[in-house]
Scaffold this active site. Structure first.
Site, mmCIF file in Angstrom:
data_model
loop_
_atom_site.group_PDB
_atom_site.id
_atom_site.type_symbol
_atom_site.label_atom_id
_atom_site.label_comp_id
_atom_site.label_asym_id
_atom_site.label_seq_id
_atom_site.Cartn_x
_atom_site.Cartn_y
_atom_site.Cartn_z
ATOM 1 N N LYS A 41 0.807 -1.206 0.000
ATOM 2 C CA LYS A 41 0.000 0.000 0.000
ATOM 3 C C LYS A 41 0.846 1.264 0.000
ATOM 4 C CE LYS A 41 -3.594 -1.999 2.985
ATOM 5 N NZ LYS A 41 -4.151 -1.927 4.359
ATOM 6 N N GLY A 42 2.041 1.162 0.531
ATOM 7 C CA GLY A 42 2.827 2.351 0.878
ATOM 8 C C GLY A 42 3.066 3.344 -0.245
ATOM 9 N N GLU A 97 8.165 2.398 -5.748
ATOM 10 C CA GLU A 97 8.219 1.976 -4.340
ATOM 11 C C GLU A 97 8.351 3.201 -3.444
ATOM 12 O OE1 GLU A 97 7.600 -0.198 -2.360
ATOM 13 O OE2 GLU A 97 8.383 -2.173 -2.804
ATOM 14 N N ASP A 98 7.687 3.153 -2.301
ATOM 15 C CA ASP A 98 7.872 4.245 -1.337
ATOM 16 C C ASP A 98 9.227 4.127 -0.652
ATOM 17 O OD1 ASP A 98 6.756 1.881 -0.311
ATOM 18 O OD2 ASP A 98 6.115 2.862 1.521
ATOM 19 N N ASP A 101 14.250 -0.905 1.813
ATOM 20 C CA ASP A 101 14.855 -1.049 3.137
ATOM 21 C C ASP A 101 15.881 -2.195 3.047
ATOM 22 O OD1 ASP A 101 15.233 -1.202 5.882
ATOM 23 O OD2 ASP A 101 13.117 -1.092 6.376
ATOM 24 N N LYS A 129 17.119 3.208 2.356
ATOM 25 C CA LYS A 129 17.818 3.106 3.642
ATOM 26 C C LYS A 129 18.986 2.152 3.469
ATOM 27 C CE LYS A 129 14.419 3.104 7.142
ATOM 28 N NZ LYS A 129 13.724 2.265 8.142
ATOM 29 N N PHE A 150 12.666 4.725 11.802
ATOM 30 C CA PHE A 150 11.365 4.243 11.355
ATOM 31 C C PHE A 150 10.559 5.417 10.836
ATOM 32 C CE2 PHE A 150 7.162 2.524 11.270
ATOM 33 C CZ PHE A 150 7.378 1.221 10.849
ATOM 34 N N VAL A 151 10.246 5.395 9.545
ATOM 35 C CA VAL A 151 9.605 6.548 8.920
ATOM 36 C C VAL A 151 8.135 6.267 8.605
ATOM 37 C CG1 VAL A 151 11.609 7.744 7.978
ATOM 38 C CG2 VAL A 151 10.648 5.831 6.712
ATOM 39 N N ASP A 157 3.277 3.653 6.696
ATOM 40 C CA ASP A 157 2.501 3.465 7.926
ATOM 41 C C ASP A 157 3.310 2.916 9.090
ATOM 42 O OD1 ASP A 157 2.854 0.777 6.892
ATOM 43 O OD2 ASP A 157 1.291 0.175 8.295
ATOM 44 N N ARG A 163 -0.575 6.964 7.283
ATOM 45 C CA ARG A 163 -0.392 6.999 5.824
ATOM 46 C C ARG A 163 -0.808 8.351 5.247
ATOM 47 N NH1 ARG A 163 0.958 1.779 4.075
ATOM 48 N NH2 ARG A 163 -0.118 0.070 5.079
HETATM 49 C C1 PRP Z 1 7.272 -1.537 2.589
HETATM 50 C C2 PRP Z 1 7.569 -0.859 1.264
HETATM 51 C C3 PRP Z 1 8.244 -1.928 0.481
HETATM 52 C C4 PRP Z 1 8.916 -2.797 1.536
HETATM 53 C C5 PRP Z 1 10.364 -2.498 1.562
HETATM 54 O O1 PRP Z 1 6.065 -2.197 2.506
HETATM 55 O O2 PRP Z 1 6.415 -0.400 0.635
HETATM 56 O O3 PRP Z 1 7.332 -2.668 -0.301
HETATM 57 O O4 PRP Z 1 8.340 -2.439 2.799
HETATM 58 O O5 PRP Z 1 11.006 -3.263 2.536
HETATM 59 P P1 PRP Z 1 12.227 -4.207 2.218
HETATM 60 O O6 PRP Z 1 13.185 -3.477 1.329
HETATM 61 O O7 PRP Z 1 12.831 -4.472 3.587
HETATM 62 O O8 PRP Z 1 11.708 -5.462 1.590
HETATM 63 P P2 PRP Z 1 5.309 -2.783 3.795
HETATM 64 O O9 PRP Z 1 5.699 -4.213 3.993
HETATM 65 O O10 PRP Z 1 5.549 -1.865 4.959
HETATM 66 O O11 PRP Z 1 3.795 -2.780 3.376
HETATM 67 P P3 PRP Z 1 2.851 -1.538 2.974
HETATM 68 O O12 PRP Z 1 3.457 -0.905 1.747
HETATM 69 O O13 PRP Z 1 1.537 -2.176 2.696
HETATM 70 O O14 PRP Z 1 2.805 -0.591 4.143
#
Ligand code: PRP
Length: 178
Positions: A41-42, A97-98, A101, A129, A150-151, A157, A163
């Protein structure tokens, strides 16, 4: 948690960078059309703004992804909860992608979408990151590199909250040991 997240990137800083990214993408894909793949969703807020900053014919697709993990930690095990609605064979695909990580989600998505034979596949991420990277994944268009905090906000979220915050801020989630 009741206090507001501590500002890291203001709405103005984000808007300016998104405009710049849109211009970079427009230039990079001149004469072509693009399929934006918004990873839910992000990325929904970022993708909505980015799409309007790109001056090219484009299609938008949504990819629902659930990353299994406890609390704020990514496990790298990714489940597709909503798939693309049209084929991407022969298309120029841009994954939006938002945040990148650990890189595990993106690595998985690049492998998955790569099997569908797009003409090209690139990545636009608002945040990266690098201190948390487990996999090295290519980010072709990047908004900001950030420290390990943690952002939340602008689509991101904590436990489904924040969000709709118009800026990106940091919080210290309760019980987070990372
Ligand atoms: C976040 C973000 C990426 C993922 C990145 O999604 O949107 O898809 O984490 O993390 P990584 O590089 O460690 O794999 P999240 O799992 O928080 O779900 P959301 O987008 O639904 O909030």
């Amino acid at each position: 948690m009741s206090e507001l997240p501590k500002p890291l990137l203001t709405a103005d800083q984000i808007a300016k960078r998104v405009r710049e990214l849109g211009a970079e993408i427009t230039k990079a894909y001149q004469g072509r059309s693009v399929v934006l793949v918004c990873v839910l969703k992000g990325s929904y807020v970022f993708a909505a703004d980015l799409a309007r900053a790109i001056d090219l014919p484009l299609r938008i697709e949504f990819l629902g992804v659930r990353s299994y993990g406890s609390g704020t930690k990514s496990s790298g095990v990714v489940q597709i909860t909503h798939d693309l609605t049209h084929p991407i064979e022969g298309e120029d695909v841009l994954i939006v992608e938002d945040i990148v990580d650990t890189g595990l989600t993106l690595e998985h998505l690049l492998n998955l979408l790569g099997t569908r034979l797009p003409r090209s596949i690139k990545v636009c991420a608002l945040l990266h990151k690098p201190s948390r990277a487990i996999r090295s994944v290519p980010i072709d268009f990047l908004g900001f590199t950030i420290e390990d905090a943690f952002v939340v906000g602008y689509g991101l979220d904590w436990d489904e909250r924040y969000r709709n915050l118009p800026y990106i801020g940091t919080i210290a989630p309760e019980g987070d040991e990372s």
